[in-house]
Design a protein around this motif. Structure first.
Motif, PDB file in Angstrom:
ATOM      1  N   LEU A   1       0.848  -1.199   0.000  1.00  0.00           N
ATOM      2  CA  LEU A   1       0.000   0.000   0.000  1.00  0.00           C
ATOM      3  C   LEU A   1       0.884   1.249   0.000  1.00  0.00           C
ATOM      4  O   LEU A   1       1.965   1.248   0.591  1.00  0.00           O
ATOM      5  CB  LEU A   1      -0.868   0.025   1.248  1.00  0.00           C
TER       6      LEU A   1
ATOM      7  N   GLU B   1      -3.823  -2.783  -7.934  1.00  0.00           N
ATOM      8  CA  GLU B   1      -4.312  -1.615  -8.682  1.00  0.00           C
ATOM      9  C   GLU B   1      -3.737  -0.329  -8.092  1.00  0.00           C
ATOM     10  O   GLU B   1      -4.383   0.714  -8.093  1.00  0.00           O
ATOM     11  CB  GLU B   1      -5.856  -1.580  -8.732  1.00  0.00           C
ATOM     12  N   LEU B   2      -2.502  -0.420  -7.600  1.00  0.00           N
ATOM     13  CA  LEU B   2      -1.888   0.725  -6.929  1.00  0.00           C
ATOM     14  C   LEU B   2      -0.530   1.093  -7.512  1.00  0.00           C
ATOM     15  O   LEU B   2       0.197   1.908  -6.927  1.00  0.00           O
ATOM     16  CB  LEU B   2      -1.726   0.421  -5.425  1.00  0.00           C
TER      17      LEU B   2
ATOM     18  N   ALA C   1      -0.127   4.858  -8.231  1.00  0.00           N
ATOM     19  CA  ALA C   1      -0.106   5.584  -6.953  1.00  0.00           C
ATOM     20  C   ALA C   1       1.200   5.337  -6.214  1.00  0.00           C
ATOM     21  O   ALA C   1       1.811   6.273  -5.677  1.00  0.00           O
ATOM     22  CB  ALA C   1      -1.290   5.140  -6.086  1.00  0.00           C
TER      23      ALA C   1
ATOM     24  N   VAL D   1      -8.507   3.701  -6.949  1.00  0.00           N
ATOM     25  CA  VAL D   1      -8.404   2.763  -5.829  1.00  0.00           C
ATOM     26  C   VAL D   1      -7.536   3.372  -4.734  1.00  0.00           C
ATOM     27  O   VAL D   1      -7.896   3.356  -3.552  1.00  0.00           O
ATOM     28  CB  VAL D   1      -7.843   1.400  -6.306  1.00  0.00           C
ATOM     29  N   ALA D   2      -6.395   3.941  -5.137  1.00  0.00           N
ATOM     30  CA  ALA D   2      -5.498   4.568  -4.159  1.00  0.00           C
ATOM     31  C   ALA D   2      -6.216   5.691  -3.425  1.00  0.00           C
ATOM     32  O   ALA D   2      -6.107   5.818  -2.193  1.00  0.00           O
ATOM     33  CB  ALA D   2      -4.252   5.112  -4.858  1.00  0.00           C
TER      34      ALA D   2
ATOM     35  N   LEU E   1      -8.674   4.208  -0.876  1.00  0.00           N
ATOM     36  CA  LEU E   1      -8.007   3.654   0.304  1.00  0.00           C
ATOM     37  C   LEU E   1      -7.388   4.760   1.158  1.00  0.00           C
ATOM     38  O   LEU E   1      -7.466   4.727   2.396  1.00  0.00           O
ATOM     39  CB  LEU E   1      -6.938   2.637  -0.114  1.00  0.00           C
TER      40      LEU E   1
ATOM     41  N   SER F   1     -11.128  -4.199  -6.330  1.00  0.00           N
ATOM     42  CA  SER F   1      -9.784  -4.008  -5.782  1.00  0.00           C
ATOM     43  C   SER F   1      -9.818  -3.372  -4.402  1.00  0.00           C
ATOM     44  O   SER F   1      -8.938  -3.610  -3.575  1.00  0.00           O
ATOM     45  CB  SER F   1      -8.945  -3.126  -6.715  1.00  0.00           C
TER      46      SER F   1
ATOM     47  N   ALA G   1      -8.500  -5.093  -0.463  1.00  0.00           N
ATOM     48  CA  ALA G   1      -7.456  -4.306   0.217  1.00  0.00           C
ATOM     49  C   ALA G   1      -7.937  -3.883   1.601  1.00  0.00           C
ATOM     50  O   ALA G   1      -7.199  -3.973   2.589  1.00  0.00           O
ATOM     51  CB  ALA G   1      -7.078  -3.087  -0.617  1.00  0.00           C
TER      52      ALA G   1
ATOM     53  N   LYS H   1      -5.678  -6.193   3.686  1.00  0.00           N
ATOM     54  CA  LYS H   1      -4.455  -5.417   3.901  1.00  0.00           C
ATOM     55  C   LYS H   1      -4.613  -4.354   4.989  1.00  0.00           C
ATOM     56  O   LYS H   1      -3.636  -3.952   5.600  1.00  0.00           O
ATOM     57  CB  LYS H   1      -4.011  -4.741   2.589  1.00  0.00           C
TER      58      LYS H   1
ATOM     59  N   TYR I   1      -6.623  -8.976  -8.520  1.00  0.00           N
ATOM     60  CA  TYR I   1      -7.368  -9.892  -7.663  1.00  0.00           C
ATOM     61  C   TYR I   1      -8.229 -10.901  -8.440  1.00  0.00           C
ATOM     62  O   TYR I   1      -8.130 -12.090  -8.207  1.00  0.00           O
ATOM     63  CB  TYR I   1      -8.263  -9.150  -6.656  1.00  0.00           C
TER      64      TYR I   1
END
Lengths: 550, 550
Positions: free
Chosen positions: A187, A215-216, A219, B218-219, B222, B250, B254, B258, B293
């Motif tokens: 992350l 999918e990061l 980022a 996505v970033a 999150l 995604s 996470a 995560k 994923y």
């Protein structure tokens, strides 16, 4: 923007890590072509392959030495020496040196788990493997890029050891320490914190190599830069194993337009969309319409009120001006895109149609009908130009196909045979002939050329350079609509034409006929007008590469 | 993980914002089916549509009231009242109430530029529009989700005003304030900083709604959660306008795996891959093989040494266990493979070859020969399994093609015709028949099925679901080597097969013959062994929805 002084080094690995992607493979010629494009675009390093792993990559490095590159440094990739072996006797290291590149990238293990269970060696031997390999390559005058594989996972498992691997590379003289998120699971928050610790422990420039499994990857790459990393690795279109590598097509515009870093010029950035599509063409992968910045739908707007707001105020629904990356805004309701597209194209081709509104409308109408049938003109400007020329008064086609048969036969002996017979009109003469070929389309191609060659000997100079087939509605199975794109060349001139049908032979014929007609046309014009005309025609393909008739 | 106490509310907008994506549209039935799946998966809110904008969406809300949902709250979407109109007379607000949902989402303007230039109204009137609309809907007992459109752009342009719009919604009683990155241009660092300011100025729970124009959705989602947001909006597979919405496929793993947030159960998470593919099926879009994923290649491994490392140590090249999201590891067989890949495959298919080393070697040899000829087995596990089965003693093919002709004709009338004649052996019988088709391959497909159907009526259940053509050496023009991939299905089982030749008809035939042979084989086995066998086969399908025989 007021910052803009920091410089970022861009490192492309499309040709190496990118080709690990399932379904992706490039010939040596493709790789050389892509390397030239990457250099023109302004990338600083081009990782060309792993010379120790296969002979195709070694051939690439041999031929890449003759590429007339502006600035990009071709880089060979490999691993540190094997455990328990002297570095000078290691085949992989020897291949790296033999590749003859100014820079080499070598990866080593940062994660103690991998050292024990994959390498089956000890932690100290791994440190020696890293140091020996870096030192050996530095002693041979190479710039050494050290890729710390699984760095973030390794750091989380055993931070002390992970940092010791970096120290080993640093002390041996590595020029850059690239922190790799090999499994793509980290992350941004954790990645940034770890980079902070690495910065405290090292003084060599740092790089980032991210994968997209969470999918990061974009980022993570941008966060790494914001945390002080100065070298960014990635691939065009994010190609790569599993979920791909970090996508340079998204990273570069963000660095330049949103973070103000210096990396490529404004002019180079304006060719990003065409670079992305060029690489996907050579990879024979459909471009992802929804890809950020460069996708066909990236600035596409659907629906009335939305488009209306956009007309009132451009920035209202766009995060950047699409022109900055060579893309364009698209209004999906095609009735609205209208005559102005054709007028634009006519002007681009230097033709005379623009005065005649009625003819523009007819050409537009025809393009829309054909796109409805499955044609797509954005990659086939040869066919677009023919459509416009055919709408001009007095245009005469150099030939007409009246009839053809193609027969494919697989007999008891197992050998395939393909035969085509064609009937073609040139002026008032009719030619009826036949040829055998390597497959049905090849037979047709050879038969038509046989018929036309006595009238147009210049056909001998017109070559097909690429032939691509795309199935449009694959779910219709063998009855699916098919689109065929043909690239052709005559000397240094190249052009593309398109055909579409549920019958692949018919689609191929349409693209082939356009290719030959266009080739004869420009050959004739060049003969008449000489180089001036050639100059003008060659410059056209570059304006908004894929926007016609969308 | 030690945290795991925080709960996140998941808000799905596949059925509303997702359908803004180019090429995406769902029928009312599709929407109802998807809503049930989303509920089963454990999503908390399902935004079903914009009742004020079209009658189809209103029909959805009427029928959704009868859906037997476990927990999901169906939500209607709309805008704040129009400028200068009383809220109770606003058609859009009335439709929202008429939809009869427990929750409604309304969006209002946060960006002063939009208030002036898109709404053509004043800043104070916009605040009243927000407050009136929220208050009216709250008074009618609705849970109100307030979407602050363009919040991050608006905040950067005029932070005071952007915060005043949130205050207007909050004072009027909104249950959640959702900060929208409508144009998808915001970087995580800026987004996080702005959320920090918003948290100081408000006390209502916050949500995030991100778009993917910078490949950062996505970033951003999150990061927003890490900055204290508790409600996350997105779509399945990231479907949505331009570059799509934030991809819940995604974000959810996470959050759960995560970051340790509670959102769906472990059992629900294990159906993520099948949910993703179910939605892509109904959307009639090919699943993205490289999607994080849930993609078919998300845990695919190519190349000998890599697979070798993986066999030694599972976690070495995987960021999570694929089973946790209902996906599976896949070892890709290609020319880069060693015997271990074949051994792995044989075991995966439940075949008996593993004991016999000599046979493994032969199969591998054959795969390498065929890949040299242009076959590619990494996407064609049906053909790989047939190669392995054919190497087993006593294997009998269900049919044999002895001879075929294909004729394609383009006559004076301009109509294309394709006809195939085939001679096929089944046991000791020879069938000679013919059929016309939509093109040469379709004609061949129909003729072979016609010949085989009396012997194998189950062929009627075997369908071709995708047909792909790739030209391998396009530079050879119409004489290029061609590769054909065919995807087939029988009920819920799917498989892929491959063919390759310079003759596209021959390549298609090879893939087609493998497809039919494989289909008959598994159909026969399922019939013979009944449910036990089916059980085994089906259970593989569930572990990995699209992996059997691919």
């Amino acid at each position: 923007m007021g910052f803009g002084t920091m410089t970022i080094t861009l490192y492309d690995t499309t040709l190496r890590d990118g080709t690990q992607g399932e379904g992706l493979s490039f010939s040596v010629d493709d790789k050389l072509k892509i390397a030239r494009k990457l250099d023109e675009f302004g990338l600083h390093y081009i990782e060309g392959g792993w010379p120790g792993s296969n002979p195709k990559d070694m051939a690439f490095f041999a031929r890449a030495q003759d590429l007339p590159l502006r600035q990009a440094v071709i880089t060979a990739f490999g691993s540190t020496r094997r455990a328990g072996r002297a570095v000078e006797e290691d085949d992989n290291i020897r291949s790296l040196v033999a590749a003859g590149t100014r820079a080499v990238a070598i990866f080593g293990k940062s994660w103690d788990l991998h050292v024990h269970r994959v390498l089956n060696t000890g932690l100290d031997e791994n440190l020696r493997m890293i140091a020996d390999s870096v030192r050996y390559l530095k002693a041979r005058g190479r710039e050494v890029i050290y890729d710390a594989e699984h760095f973030f996972d390794g750091y989380q498992a055993n931070p002390t050891y992970a940092l010791r691997t970096l120290a080993a590379a640093e002390e041996a003289g590595a020029d850059v320490l690239v922190l790799c998120d090999t499994n793509g699971g980290t992350l941004p928050s954790i990645l940034t914190a770890i980079i902070g610790e690495v910065k405290k422990a090292t003084c060599t420039p740092l790089g980032i190599h991210a994968h997209n499994d969470s999918e990061l990857a974009v980022a993570n790459s941008l966060s790494a830069v914001q945390a002080g990393v100065v070298h960014v690795q990635g691939t065009i279109n994010g190609y790569g194993e599993r979920c791909g590598n970090a996508n340079l097509c998204s990273i570069i515009p963000a660095l330049k337009l949103k973070l103000g870093y210096d990396c490529v010029t404004d002019e180079q950035l304006r060719t990003l969309t065409s670079l992305s599509r060029y690489v996907s063409e050579l990879a024979n992968l459909s471009p992802d319409a929804h890809q950020p910045y460069v996708g066909r739908s990236a600035f596409a707007h659907k629906g009335g009120t939305h488009v209306n707001a956009l007309l009132k105020c451009e920035e209202s629904y766009q995060h950047i001006e699409p022109q900055l990356v060579g893309n364009c805004k698209r209004v999906v309701v095609s009735e609205l895109s209208g005559k102005s597209n054709i007028a634009y194209k006519v002007k681009e081709f230097g033709l005379d149609l623009s005065a005649n509104d009625q003819q523009s409308r007819q050409v537009l109408q025809r393009i829309k009908e054909l796109e409805n049938q499955g044609f797509q003109f954005e990659g086939a400007e040869g066919s677009v130009e023919l459509l416009i020329r055919r709408a001009q008064p007095g245009y005469e086609s150099p030939f007409e196909l009246l009839d053809f048969h193609v027969l494919v036969r697989n007999g008891y002996d197992g050998a395939m045979a393909a035969e085509a017979t064609v009937k073609v009109r040139v002026g008032d003469q009719i030619i009826h002939t036949a040829a055998e070929g390597n497959g049905p389309v090849n037979a047709l191609d050879l038969a038509v050329r046989k018929a036309l060659l006595p009238f147009y000997p210049e056909l001998a100079d017109i070559h097909l350079t690429d032939y691509k087939v795309r199935i449009l509605d694959g779910e219709a199975g063998t009855a699916a609509q098919t689109r065929v794109l043909i690239d052709s060349a005559c000397g240094t001139r190249t052009w593309s034409t398109v055909g579409s049908s549920t019958n692949i032979i018919e689609a191929s014929w349409q693209a082939l006929a356009d290719s030959l007609e266009y080739g004869l046309l420009i050959h004739g014009e060049e003969a008449r007008h000489g180089t001036l005309k050639r100059q003008r025609l060659t410059s056209t393909t570059q304006v908004c590469p894929k926007s016609v008739g969308e």
